[in-house]
Design an enzyme around this catalytic site. Sequence first.
Site, PDB file in Angstrom:
ATOM      1  N   LYS A 150       2.598   7.527 -22.357  1.00 14.93           N
ATOM      2  CA  LYS A 150       4.044   7.509 -22.143  1.00 14.93           C
ATOM      3  C   LYS A 150       4.733   7.320 -23.482  1.00 14.93           C
ATOM      4  CE  LYS A 150       7.656   4.985 -19.685  1.00 14.93           C
ATOM      5  NZ  LYS A 150       7.940   3.940 -18.708  1.00 14.93           N
TER       6      LYS A 150
ATOM      7  N   LYS B 263       3.759  11.657 -19.821  1.00 11.34           N
ATOM      8  CA  LYS B 263       5.197  11.590 -19.594  1.00 11.34           C
ATOM      9  C   LYS B 263       5.929  11.482 -20.909  1.00 11.34           C
ATOM     10  CE  LYS B 263       8.381   8.382 -17.599  1.00 11.34           C
ATOM     11  NZ  LYS B 263       8.575   7.022 -17.296  1.00 11.34           N
TER      12      LYS B 263
HETATM   13  C1  PBG Z   1       9.982   2.424 -16.381  1.00 10.05           C
HETATM   14  C2  PBG Z   1      10.145   3.876 -16.152  1.00 10.05           C
HETATM   15  C3  PBG Z   1      11.000   4.740 -16.841  1.00 10.05           C
HETATM   16  C4  PBG Z   1      10.829   5.994 -16.265  1.00 10.05           C
HETATM   17  C5  PBG Z   1       9.905   5.868 -15.238  1.00 10.05           C
HETATM   18  N1  PBG Z   1       9.473   4.551 -15.202  1.00 10.05           N
HETATM   19  C6  PBG Z   1      11.991   4.481 -17.880  1.00 10.05           C
HETATM   20  C7  PBG Z   1      11.669   3.937 -19.191  1.00 10.05           C
HETATM   21  O1  PBG Z   1      10.514   3.829 -19.595  1.00 10.05           O
HETATM   22  O2  PBG Z   1      12.633   3.572 -19.860  1.00 10.05           O
HETATM   23  C8  PBG Z   1      11.554   7.236 -16.691  1.00 10.05           C
HETATM   24  C9  PBG Z   1      11.562   8.344 -15.698  1.00 10.05           C
HETATM   25  C10 PBG Z   1      12.551   9.403 -15.980  1.00 10.05           C
HETATM   26  O3  PBG Z   1      13.192   9.458 -17.055  1.00 10.05           O
HETATM   27  O4  PBG Z   1      12.723  10.256 -15.099  1.00 10.05           O
HETATM   28  N2  PBG Z   1      10.115   1.695 -15.203  1.00 10.05           N
END
Ligand code: PBG
Length: 341
Positions: free
Chosen positions: A211, A265
């Site tokens: 991520k 992601k």
């Molecule tokens: C954290 C989380 C995020 C997303 C999914 N889980 C946000 C982040 O890391 O700030 C982002 C998903 C998206 O942008 O569609 N709980």
Amino acid sequence: MADSDRAAQDLPIRPRRLRAPALRPLLQRVSLRRRDVIVPVFVREGSGIRQEVSSMPGVFQMSVDVALPWLAQRAEEGYGAYLIFGVVDRAKKDELGSAALDPDNVVCRLLKEAARQKLPMAGITDLCFCEYTSHGHCGPLTCGDHPPDALTTVDNDPTVARLVQQAINHARAGAAVVAPSGMMDGTIGALRKGLDAAGFADVSLLAYAVKYASAFYGPFRDAADSAPSFGDRRSYQMDPARGVDEAVTEATLDVEQGADMVMVKPAGAYLDIIRAVREQVRVPVVAYQVSGEYAMLEAASRNGWLDRDRAVVESLVAIKRAGADLVITYYAELLAKLIEK
Ligand code: PBG
């Protein structure tokens, strides 16, 4: 056209032959089906609530009573899994993100109600604290109750311990899969141990293994009210400018610790990463077409600058072609009109 222009070249190899309408469908190797898609849902306190997210037009925060019939429709359309994000009132947020561990919070209530109504979909929960902390970071901070300074970050090991409690609550409420998204080291191993000890050996782990600290999460932070109040997430999420090796390391570590599936992601700008991970692990790879990817496609489509239907399908086919087994996308409703079950 002069006769000399019409003369055939001596050209035995002509890739265009296979692009004839009769042959094209025969040769498609990448399929995008509804069963490949995981449906995200933002669930919030209250009842009768269906509030559009301003930076994600077409996506709504819903209360449990509204979310359930909406999910039942998706099940009807052939979708098999949903991913839950809880949205809580500001007043309930504190430094530790305590509301995340309330066994009766909105995420647990949605899961219990889905079980009661026998919703035929697997419930996946996002395990994280950013939606629940007053500072918007993904867990308790190293500065404790003191004001943050330049070295303040999320305190890894206490956060992992709390993630285990959150996972057990979700498992008890009926989650089939838990998906830790906080990028804390050692999360997967701790979760597997904790869930097994609590009697939830059957609950699967979908690791947000790879991520990136991405600008493409901007609209999500509106949807989940989870923007950090100071600093950013670069001390725990990955640097897009690092090479693919780090991604392979993260994915491998999670598989070794017991991840049943791994996620990459964002997706669209990280197709090389999806491919690299696909080649290194022997578990299903999930890719998340995140909020910013949705917002870009939607903004251009609403302006008449893109053919939405074609652009959406093309973006997702590319993600599958890169090696994703499953995709998470905010486009489930639209895809029900465009692709097969
Ligand atoms: C954290 C989380 C995020 C997303 C999914 N889980 C946000 C982040 O890391 O700030 C982002 C998903 C998206 O942008 O569609 N709980």
